[in-house]
Design a protein around this motif. Structure first.
Motif, PDB file in Angstrom:
ATOM      1  N   TYR A 141       0.806  -1.224   0.000  1.00  0.00           N
ATOM      2  CA  TYR A 141       0.000   0.000   0.000  1.00  0.00           C
ATOM      3  C   TYR A 141       0.840   1.275   0.000  1.00  0.00           C
ATOM      4  O   TYR A 141       0.330   2.353  -0.303  1.00  0.00           O
ATOM      5  N   GLY A 142       2.120   1.181   0.375  1.00  0.00           N
ATOM      6  CA  GLY A 142       2.992   2.346   0.339  1.00  0.00           C
ATOM      7  C   GLY A 142       2.725   3.367   1.420  1.00  0.00           C
ATOM      8  O   GLY A 142       3.171   4.517   1.319  1.00  0.00           O
ATOM      9  N   SER A 143       1.988   2.980   2.460  1.00  0.00           N
ATOM     10  CA  SER A 143       1.603   3.943   3.495  1.00  0.00           C
ATOM     11  C   SER A 143       2.212   3.593   4.838  1.00  0.00           C
ATOM     12  O   SER A 143       2.680   2.475   5.071  1.00  0.00           O
ATOM     13  N   ILE A 144       2.204   4.574   5.734  1.00  0.00           N
ATOM     14  CA  ILE A 144       2.534   4.384   7.142  1.00  0.00           C
ATOM     15  C   ILE A 144       1.302   4.787   7.931  1.00  0.00           C
ATOM     16  O   ILE A 144       0.677   5.810   7.635  1.00  0.00           O
ATOM     17  N   ARG A 145       0.955   3.988   8.945  1.00  0.00           N
ATOM     18  CA  ARG A 145      -0.194   4.373   9.763  1.00  0.00           C
ATOM     19  C   ARG A 145       0.234   4.547  11.207  1.00  0.00           C
ATOM     20  O   ARG A 145       0.832   3.663  11.808  1.00  0.00           O
ATOM     21  N   PRO A 165      -2.149  12.537  -5.123  1.00  0.00           N
ATOM     22  CA  PRO A 165      -1.980  13.705  -5.988  1.00  0.00           C
ATOM     23  C   PRO A 165      -2.368  15.000  -5.279  1.00  0.00           C
ATOM     24  O   PRO A 165      -3.481  15.132  -4.765  1.00  0.00           O
ATOM     25  N   GLY A 166      -1.432  15.921  -5.195  1.00  0.00           N
ATOM     26  CA  GLY A 166      -1.692  17.208  -4.576  1.00  0.00           C
ATOM     27  C   GLY A 166      -1.652  17.198  -3.061  1.00  0.00           C
ATOM     28  O   GLY A 166      -1.856  18.240  -2.425  1.00  0.00           O
ATOM     29  N   LEU A 167      -1.387  16.040  -2.452  1.00  0.00           N
ATOM     30  CA  LEU A 167      -1.373  15.939  -0.992  1.00  0.00           C
ATOM     31  C   LEU A 167      -0.308  14.912  -0.604  1.00  0.00           C
ATOM     32  O   LEU A 167      -0.597  13.734  -0.408  1.00  0.00           O
ATOM     33  N   LEU A 168       0.924  15.372  -0.457  1.00  0.00           N
ATOM     34  CA  LEU A 168       2.065  14.483  -0.243  1.00  0.00           C
ATOM     35  C   LEU A 168       2.458  14.471   1.236  1.00  0.00           C
ATOM     36  O   LEU A 168       3.582  14.851   1.601  1.00  0.00           O
ATOM     37  N   ARG A 169       1.558  14.004   2.090  1.00  0.00           N
ATOM     38  CA  ARG A 169       1.816  14.032   3.536  1.00  0.00           C
ATOM     39  C   ARG A 169       3.001  13.146   3.924  1.00  0.00           C
ATOM     40  O   ARG A 169       3.816  13.514   4.777  1.00  0.00           O
ATOM     41  N   LYS A 170       3.082  11.966   3.351  1.00  0.00           N
ATOM     42  CA  LYS A 170       4.172  11.050   3.701  1.00  0.00           C
ATOM     43  C   LYS A 170       5.522  11.664   3.329  1.00  0.00           C
ATOM     44  O   LYS A 170       6.472  11.632   4.121  1.00  0.00           O
ATOM     45  N   THR A 171       5.613  12.240   2.151  1.00  0.00           N
ATOM     46  CA  THR A 171       6.843  12.905   1.728  1.00  0.00           C
ATOM     47  C   THR A 171       7.160  14.084   2.626  1.00  0.00           C
ATOM     48  O   THR A 171       8.324  14.333   2.970  1.00  0.00           O
TER      49      THR A 171
END
Length: 563
Positions: A100-104, A362-368
């Motif tokens: 999923y490429g995410s961190i929770r 897109p338009g919301l790069l919180r992880k980065t």
């Protein structure tokens, strides 16, 4: 007299060779992406749950493929503190090696990585070890990740409380060498091992511990088996009030299960903390129900044997007596979003992370954005029990740059509403195998409707502690909300009302098995009544109790299921 048979979990723990099982051999099985037999359960003691993507399960079945198995892995972070270097290591793995490429960020101050495929499991454990981290005991029938209030203002007191969170976590960890042998290629220990605190069978069920610094109840102490309420004098920690037997999980249709508030045992000085923690755990180890897992948590043990009896046993085992409870009070549970000045002169930035989910869109790069902050930050990160992130101890020369990064990547939202801040949801679909209804994915739409209702009633600056959980197992802590939704089936929930803002009252069932549309209509009418009739400073939960819309839950073991 015929003995009640033990649950099968007791067998598999006893036969696991101190949590080893055949996990190592299973890792080499390329015929399945999952784990076989007892290993499916045993990997939980190593911080993982086997899951699959339920959104594509039916399609894979049509293709005669097994479910797309992976694991969700939790990183152990007592008190939720993680260094920028550690964060960057986890961030890189999540971006490159998960489905999923995410961190929770969880409401138990841990980090969850979802979608770790079998061939990446050992590498992620080895990465954590290189970073000075691990996933030990973040799941399974053991003491889980120890919570600690994230308070960034009273930094000295927080540092003292956090130190105890780390000590308690380390003291109660399993002593087996299985984790190092399996995941870190550690030397195999041939001789029989012992678990002096947890025992050969470990605990009857999961066990949760928290430290809270009043007046902030961000850890929701009544959701935990063991709680230490910090008592300070002249800014110094002098001891803890101890509360035992909280828990929120229940089972639909089984009235022998219920949420329960923790019971006050008394005050202890700092020299008795570890002895008391060990005594509570060992008493629950020996007295807990090992036949019926639904009734195996500490809360049921207390109600079965009596609070006074359990307390006396803890005192005997610990070799000390509880003093009377010291005065304490809670005023709130939420995080103070934005920049905060600590009493030590340092600056701290609390970032609101919706449902704790960090992923680039897109338009919301919180992880980065968090990764960019980590690359320059000289302090640490604190993960809060409300699923937010505190950039703590920001150097004066970095304030402007960190603020700019946060704004650019959508981590600072000027239009954030009070209701958004006071809402929470568990993960639920598509990864949780226990999910009955949506939670995290439906929360934004629900909050948008609630904000519209509040605005229409001239209550835009007000909020309700609102929580959604996809099943009755309690992960979203809905049973300590002013309004709690507990999933029953897709699109259907039980509606609970009447908790309070301080987190010291359990809500009562108001409507059962209702669709979202019906629940929102119900809430619209009740919020209208609250707007017209509420007293100064009266929260929604207190209003519905005062107005006799619901009666308060006084003793959940007796009256939780009463109308």
């Amino acid at each position: 007299m015929k003995k009640t048979p033990l649950s099968d979990n007791e067998r598999l723990k006893a036969q696991s060779n101190f949590l080893r099982g055949t996990i190592r051999e299973d890792l080499n099985d390329q015929l399945t992406g999952g784990f076989n037999g007892d290993n499916f359960q045993l990997i939980r003691f190593h911080g993982m749950y086997q899951q699959d993507n339920r959104d594509i399960r039916a399609e894979r079945l049509k293709q005669k493929l097994e479910p797309l198995h992976s694991v969700m892995l939790r990183v152990r972070l007592p008190g939720g503190i993680i260094s920028p270097k550690q964060w960057l290591g986890i961030d890189a793995f999540a971006g490159n090696s998960t489905e999923y490429g995410s961190i929770r960020v969880t409401n138990r101050q841990a980090v969850q990585l979802h979608g770790v495929l079998k061939h990446n499991i050992k590498p992620v454990h080895q990465l954590l070890n290189q970073l000075g981290l691990d996933a030990r005991a973040t799941a399974g029938d053991v003491n889980r990740n120890v919570l600690c209030t994230s308070n960034p203002v009273e930094s000295e007191l927080h540092q003292q409380a956090y130190a105890w969170a780390k000590k308690i976590s380390e003291h109660l960890l399993p002593k087996t060498n299985a984790y190092a042998e399996i995941w870190l290629d550690g030397e195999k220990v041939e001789q029989p091992e012992s678990e002096p605190i947890l025992g050969q069978h470990y605990l009857p069920r999961k066990f949760k511990t928290a430290i809270v610094i009043p007046p902030q109840n961000d850890v929701d102490i009544h959701a935990n088996d063991l709680n230490f309420v910090a008592i300070e004098q002249a800014g110094q920690l002098i001891g803890f009030n101890v509360l035992v037997g909280g828990g929120l999980a229940m089972t639909h249709g089984d009235t022998s299960t219920y949420p329960r508030l923790a019971s006050e045992f008394g005050f202890i000085t700092l020299d008795h903390v570890l002895a008391i923690a060990e005594a509570v755990v060992s008493t629950q180890r020996d007295w807990g129900n090992r036949s019926n897992r639904r009734n195996a948590k500490t809360k049921y043990t207390l109600d079965r044997v009596g609070v006074d009896t359990f307390k006396a046993e803890v005192e005997q085992r610990a070799g000390c007596q509880f003093a009377p409870i010291k005065p304490y009070a809670f005023t709130s549970r939420g995080d103070r979003i934005g920049w905060i000045h600590g009493i030590d002169g340092k600056q701290h930035l609390t970032l609101f992370i919706p449902s704790g989910r960090l992923i680039d869109q897109p338009g919301l790069l919180r992880k980065t954005g968090i990764a960019k902050i980590a690359a320059m930050h000289k302090g640490d990160f604190r993960l809060t029990p409300n699923q937010n992130i505190i950039v703590a101890g920001v150097a004066p020369e970095d304030v402007q740059d960190i603020n700019a990064i946060a704004v650019e990547h959508g981590l600072i939202n000027q239009h954030l509403t009070p209701q958004q801040q006071d809402a929470m949801a568990c993960v639920s679909f598509p990864t949780c195998p226990l999910a009955m209804a949506e939670a995290e994915r439906v929360l934004p739409e629900l909050i948008e409707h609630l904000d519209d209702i509040l605005a229409a009633q001239q209550l835009a600056n007000e909020s309700i502690i609102f929580r959604v959980t996809g099943c009755p197992n309690g992960c979203g802590r809905a049973m300590l909300a002013e309004v709690g939704l507990v999933g029953r089936a897709l699109g259907r929930y039980d509606l609970y009302l009447g908790g309070n803002r301080q987190g010291t009252r359990i809500p009562r069932l108001y409507q059962s098995n209702k669709q979202i549309e019906d629940i929102l209509k119900t809430l619209e009418g009740l919020i209208s009544q609250w707007s017209q009739n509420k007293q100064h400073g009266e929260g929604f939960g207190d209003y519905v109790v005062r107005a006799n819309i619901v009666t308060p839950v006084v003793n959940s073991s007796v009256d939780f299921y009463q109308p």
